[in-house]
Design an enzyme around this catalytic site. Structure first.
Site, PDB file in Angstrom:
ATOM      1  N   VAL A   1       0.840  -1.188   0.000  1.00 40.73           N
ATOM      2  CA  VAL A   1       0.000   0.000   0.000  1.00 40.73           C
ATOM      3  C   VAL A   1       0.876   1.240   0.000  1.00 40.73           C
ATOM      4  O   VAL A   1       1.828   1.339   0.772  1.00 40.73           O
ATOM      5  CB  VAL A   1      -0.911   0.012   1.251  1.00 40.73           C
ATOM      6  CG1 VAL A   1      -1.716   1.284   1.343  1.00 40.73           C
ATOM      7  CG2 VAL A   1      -1.813  -1.205   1.253  1.00 40.73           C
ATOM      8  N   CYS A   2       0.547   2.193  -0.872  1.00 43.59           N
ATOM      9  CA  CYS A   2       1.228   3.486  -0.887  1.00 43.59           C
ATOM     10  C   CYS A   2       0.317   4.472  -0.167  1.00 43.59           C
ATOM     11  O   CYS A   2      -0.654   4.964  -0.730  1.00 43.59           O
ATOM     12  CB  CYS A   2       1.486   3.945  -2.319  1.00 43.59           C
ATOM     13  SG  CYS A   2       2.324   5.538  -2.416  1.00 43.59           S
ATOM     14  N   LEU A   3       0.633   4.722   1.090  1.00 43.60           N
ATOM     15  CA  LEU A   3      -0.186   5.591   1.914  1.00 43.60           C
ATOM     16  C   LEU A   3       0.745   6.372   2.835  1.00 43.60           C
ATOM     17  O   LEU A   3       1.363   5.798   3.729  1.00 43.60           O
ATOM     18  CB  LEU A   3      -1.177   4.735   2.712  1.00 43.60           C
ATOM     19  CG  LEU A   3      -2.227   5.442   3.539  1.00 43.60           C
ATOM     20  CD1 LEU A   3      -3.116   6.324   2.658  1.00 43.60           C
ATOM     21  CD2 LEU A   3      -3.089   4.417   4.270  1.00 43.60           C
TER      22      LEU A   3
END
Length: 185
Positions: free
Chosen positions: A84-86
């Site tokens: 996840v790119c968060l």
């Protein structure tokens, strides 16, 4: 102030006592899976994902590693690894946050408001920018195919192309763990 291990224990217990289905791995509380339901009034509504979570020794001072175990079509989630790119998890994590924040705020916000300008899935980002209706249709197709309740019950099938084994996930992702949680029924 309590020690990181006490805080970790408290946060995991809060998550387990909430509405989320939590499945521990290896009888510990540093690795577990959480059942996560797509937010209402989004193309992800009705989808159910298993999210793997790994808590580092320095948690809550260091962010948890999270990733989707079953496939999701989203600009900010790598389709193969589930990473996840968060920012709030990867760069701007604070000890003020806890695991409930991840499942009640951060992941729902990620699904409700994708950021196609910082993609992990270039195909999803491109489609979202070119044709939002077609993007939403593909999201729904992925939900139908990969994000049904039966996809998150038990362990991944050894011979399935639809799910990623723990070994594959750990080998391909910065976040070695995945968890799935769910929103209120």
């Amino acid at each position: 102030m309590s020690s990181p291990s006490k805080r970790r224990d408290m946060d995991v217990m809060k998550l387990m006592m909430s509405d989320y289905a939590v499945e521990t791995i290896n009888d510990g509380i540093t690795e577990f899976n959480v059942e996560f339901h797509g937010p209402k009034e989004s193309p992800y509504e009705g989808g159910v994902w298993k999210i793997r979570v790994e808590l580092p020794d320095a948690y809550p001072y260091k962010s948890p590693s999270i990733g989707f175990l079953n496939k999701i079509f989203h600009p900010n989630v790598d389709e193969l690894s589930g990473s996840v790119c968060l920012d709030v998890i990867n760069q701007s994590w604070s000890p003020m946050f806890d695991l409930l924040n991840v499942f009640e705020v951060f992941l729902p916000q990620l699904l409700l408001y994708p950021n196609p300008s910082d993609p992990l899935n270039g195909d999803a980002a491109s489609l979202m920018m070119k044709d939002k209706n077609q993007y939403e249709q593909k999201v729904k197709e992925y939900c139908e195919r990969y994000a049904k309740k039966e996809n998150v019950v038990g362990t991944p099938k050894d011979d399935s192309d639809d799910e990623i084994s723990e070994e594959e996930f750990s080998g391909q992702s910065e976040s070695d763990d995945e968890v799935v949680g769910h929103a209120d029924p």
